[in-house]
Scaffold this motif. Sequence first.
Motif, PDB file in Angstrom:
ATOM      1  N   PRO A   1       4.684  17.259  12.447  1.00  0.00           N
ATOM      2  CA  PRO A   1       5.274  16.340  12.810  1.00  0.00           C
ATOM      3  C   PRO A   1       4.510  15.303  13.493  1.00  0.00           C
ATOM      4  CG  PRO A   1       6.608  18.409  13.262  1.00  0.00           C
ATOM      5  CD  PRO A   1       5.212  18.796  12.768  1.00  0.00           C
ATOM      6  N   ASN A   2       4.046  15.681  14.540  1.00  0.00           N
ATOM      7  CA  ASN A   2       3.249  14.840  15.324  1.00  0.00           C
ATOM      8  C   ASN A   2       2.050  14.037  14.759  1.00  0.00           C
ATOM      9  OD1 ASN A   2       4.564  15.488  17.678  1.00  0.00           O
ATOM     10  ND2 ASN A   2       3.152  17.231  18.437  1.00  0.00           N
ATOM     11  N   LEU A   3       1.362  14.664  13.818  1.00  0.00           N
ATOM     12  CA  LEU A   3       0.261  13.977  13.032  1.00  0.00           C
ATOM     13  C   LEU A   3       0.734  13.322  12.217  1.00  0.00           C
ATOM     14  CD1 LEU A   3      -2.370  16.978  12.274  1.00  0.00           C
ATOM     15  CD2 LEU A   3      -2.646  15.053  13.769  1.00  0.00           C
ATOM     16  N   HIS A   4       1.928  13.474  11.557  1.00  0.00           N
ATOM     17  CA  HIS A   4       2.581  12.543  10.497  1.00  0.00           C
ATOM     18  C   HIS A   4       3.021  11.144  11.223  1.00  0.00           C
ATOM     19  CE1 HIS A   4       6.366  11.633   8.156  1.00  0.00           C
ATOM     20  NE2 HIS A   4       5.531  11.013   7.463  1.00  0.00           N
ATOM     21  N   LYS A   5       3.694  11.431  12.553  1.00  0.00           N
ATOM     22  CA  LYS A   5       4.085  10.215  13.436  1.00  0.00           C
ATOM     23  C   LYS A   5       2.741   9.467  13.762  1.00  0.00           C
ATOM     24  CE  LYS A   5       8.165  12.243  15.459  1.00  0.00           C
ATOM     25  NZ  LYS A   5       8.930  12.818  16.832  1.00  0.00           N
ATOM     26  N   GLU A   6       1.710   9.768  13.936  1.00  0.00           N
ATOM     27  CA  GLU A   6       0.226   9.260  14.300  1.00  0.00           C
ATOM     28  C   GLU A   6       0.097   8.487  13.105  1.00  0.00           C
ATOM     29  OE1 GLU A   6      -2.779  11.295  16.326  1.00  0.00           O
ATOM     30  OE2 GLU A   6      -1.364  12.778  16.853  1.00  0.00           O
ATOM     31  N   LEU A   7       0.320   9.096  11.785  1.00  0.00           N
ATOM     32  CA  LEU A   7      -0.332   8.505  10.769  1.00  0.00           C
ATOM     33  C   LEU A   7       0.781   7.207  10.520  1.00  0.00           C
ATOM     34  CD1 LEU A   7      -1.912   8.738   8.088  1.00  0.00           C
ATOM     35  CD2 LEU A   7       0.020  10.039   7.124  1.00  0.00           C
TER      36      LEU A   7
ATOM     37  N   ALA B   1      -9.311   2.814   9.550  1.00  0.00           N
ATOM     38  CA  ALA B   1     -10.023   3.849   9.925  1.00  0.00           C
ATOM     39  C   ALA B   1      -9.345   5.080  10.492  1.00  0.00           C
ATOM     40  CB  ALA B   1     -11.294   3.528  10.948  1.00  0.00           C
ATOM     41  N   ALA B   2      -8.552   5.006  11.472  1.00  0.00           N
ATOM     42  CA  ALA B   2      -7.703   5.944  11.932  1.00  0.00           C
ATOM     43  C   ALA B   2      -6.516   6.496  10.876  1.00  0.00           C
ATOM     44  CB  ALA B   2      -6.688   5.336  13.078  1.00  0.00           C
ATOM     45  N   THR B   3      -6.211   5.894   9.968  1.00  0.00           N
ATOM     46  CA  THR B   3      -5.477   6.481   8.827  1.00  0.00           C
ATOM     47  C   THR B   3      -6.199   7.458   7.966  1.00  0.00           C
ATOM     48  OG1 THR B   3      -4.091   4.338   8.786  1.00  0.00           O
ATOM     49  CG2 THR B   3      -4.229   5.790   6.871  1.00  0.00           C
ATOM     50  N   GLY B   4      -7.639   7.052   7.829  1.00  0.00           N
ATOM     51  CA  GLY B   4      -8.323   7.901   7.001  1.00  0.00           C
ATOM     52  C   GLY B   4      -8.407   9.147   7.647  1.00  0.00           C
TER      53      GLY B   4
ATOM     54  N   ILE C   1       3.288  11.544   3.182  1.00  0.00           N
ATOM     55  CA  ILE C   1       1.977  11.610   3.692  1.00  0.00           C
ATOM     56  C   ILE C   1       1.150  11.122   2.299  1.00  0.00           C
ATOM     57  CG2 ILE C   1       0.161  13.070   4.290  1.00  0.00           C
ATOM     58  CD1 ILE C   1       1.996  14.527   6.109  1.00  0.00           C
ATOM     59  N   LEU C   2       1.291  11.543   1.205  1.00  0.00           N
ATOM     60  CA  LEU C   2       0.639  11.347   0.012  1.00  0.00           C
ATOM     61  C   LEU C   2       0.608   9.987  -0.300  1.00  0.00           C
ATOM     62  CD1 LEU C   2       1.222  14.445  -1.728  1.00  0.00           C
ATOM     63  CD2 LEU C   2      -0.915  13.891  -0.475  1.00  0.00           C
ATOM     64  N   GLU C   3       1.877   9.391  -0.210  1.00  0.00           N
ATOM     65  CA  GLU C   3       2.297   7.997  -0.644  1.00  0.00           C
ATOM     66  C   GLU C   3       1.510   7.071   0.269  1.00  0.00           C
ATOM     67  OE1 GLU C   3       6.457   8.325  -2.503  1.00  0.00           O
ATOM     68  OE2 GLU C   3       6.467   7.818  -0.323  1.00  0.00           O
ATOM     69  N   ILE C   4       1.422   7.300   1.543  1.00  0.00           N
ATOM     70  CA  ILE C   4       0.682   6.287   2.734  1.00  0.00           C
ATOM     71  C   ILE C   4      -0.907   6.517   2.311  1.00  0.00           C
ATOM     72  CG2 ILE C   4      -0.231   6.269   4.726  1.00  0.00           C
ATOM     73  CD1 ILE C   4       2.567   7.149   5.938  1.00  0.00           C
ATOM     74  N   GLY C   5      -1.307   8.142   1.747  1.00  0.00           N
ATOM     75  CA  GLY C   5      -2.857   8.040   1.315  1.00  0.00           C
ATOM     76  C   GLY C   5      -3.023   7.123  -0.091  1.00  0.00           C
ATOM     77  N   ALA C   6      -2.019   7.076  -0.757  1.00  0.00           N
ATOM     78  CA  ALA C   6      -2.241   6.202  -1.841  1.00  0.00           C
ATOM     79  C   ALA C   6      -2.408   4.710  -1.562  1.00  0.00           C
ATOM     80  CB  ALA C   6      -1.100   6.506  -2.988  1.00  0.00           C
TER      81      ALA C   6
ATOM     82  N   SER D   1      -9.960   7.858  -5.159  1.00  0.00           N
ATOM     83  CA  SER D   1      -9.025   8.447  -4.171  1.00  0.00           C
ATOM     84  C   SER D   1      -7.571   7.999  -4.465  1.00  0.00           C
ATOM     85  CB  SER D   1      -9.251   7.846  -2.807  1.00  0.00           C
ATOM     86  OG  SER D   1      -8.599   8.382  -1.740  1.00  0.00           O
ATOM     87  N   PHE D   2      -7.482   6.959  -4.998  1.00  0.00           N
ATOM     88  CA  PHE D   2      -5.869   6.610  -5.415  1.00  0.00           C
ATOM     89  C   PHE D   2      -5.611   7.442  -6.600  1.00  0.00           C
ATOM     90  CE2 PHE D   2      -3.060   4.482  -8.649  1.00  0.00           C
ATOM     91  CZ  PHE D   2      -2.319   4.336  -7.642  1.00  0.00           C
ATOM     92  N   ASP D   3      -6.640   7.767  -7.434  1.00  0.00           N
ATOM     93  CA  ASP D   3      -6.155   8.684  -8.623  1.00  0.00           C
ATOM     94  C   ASP D   3      -5.824   9.799  -8.102  1.00  0.00           C
ATOM     95  OD1 ASP D   3      -6.965   6.479 -10.170  1.00  0.00           O
ATOM     96  OD2 ASP D   3      -8.799   7.385 -10.930  1.00  0.00           O
ATOM     97  N   ARG D   4      -6.490  10.567  -7.100  1.00  0.00           N
ATOM     98  CA  ARG D   4      -6.191  11.833  -6.587  1.00  0.00           C
ATOM     99  C   ARG D   4      -4.674  11.891  -6.180  1.00  0.00           C
ATOM    100  NH1 ARG D   4     -11.519  11.565  -5.304  1.00  0.00           N
ATOM    101  NH2 ARG D   4     -11.344  11.099  -3.203  1.00  0.00           N
ATOM    102  N   TYR D   5      -4.599  11.087  -5.084  1.00  0.00           N
ATOM    103  CA  TYR D   5      -3.276  10.911  -4.534  1.00  0.00           C
ATOM    104  C   TYR D   5      -2.020  10.809  -5.409  1.00  0.00           C
ATOM    105  CZ  TYR D   5      -4.843  10.692   0.117  1.00  0.00           C
ATOM    106  OH  TYR D   5      -5.497  11.153   1.358  1.00  0.00           O
TER     107      TYR D   5
END
Length: 264
Positions: free
Chosen positions: A6-12, A24-27, A60-65, A76-80
Amino acid sequence: MSSQLPNLHKELIRAFTSHPSDLAATGKLLARLKIVLIDTDLLFPQPSSNPKELVVARDILEIGAFWSIRTRDVPSFDRYFSQLQTFYNDFNSVLPPSEREYPIRGLNLIRLLIQNRIADFHTTLESLPLPADELLNNPFIKHPVNLERWLMEGSYSKVWNAREEAPAEEYKFFVDSLMGTIRNEIASCEEAAYESLPLKDAATLLFFKTQSELLAFAKQRDWQVNLTQETITFTHKSEEKMEIPKDKLIANNLAYARELEQIV
């Protein structure tokens, strides 16, 4: 659910939605969160998985995409996107709809166009969980569908203008990549059809707004530029151009581009 999630998700979310995004922080947060998702069996969900936890994992995965596109990392987009397929296709009846799903599906369609995977584009389009009459009412799907049609028609001016009509900022990156492919195709036609062209005409055909952009492209193609006469002379590697009747096509495209300039 892991106590860290939960906390890491909020930070993301904070890092990604800040203005501008802290990429950079998002990555770094994405790398940590993927380990947490693996440890909690949420990266590859099972039927017994908690739906609330799956919603967090999907987010989380959508933000990663989107982060992948903003950092210009297509693999990286392909993987997400591959990881999101399970959430979109296998758990669509369990999870609430995601407002990011169709923006990401649309980005994937444009990625297929850039890679010239036209058959995969149509297969993917046909497999979308939307009725046919709703596909073109969805702006995130309509945009790549239009791009594909214009590419097949050779209406490159429309592809270029589509950048400003992108339904999401991330789409512009893929449209720019698509224009890079188109420019090289047009350049090959120019080399085959002409010995030389005025700088202005070459810039118009290649959709360059400044002379410096054209000169950088000409250097990549090993073209000879005469700034005094304001012409470009093409380097012909063979006499194949004599067998390719592309001069009429180029002339028509150039006339069309000039007409567009007058209209604007």
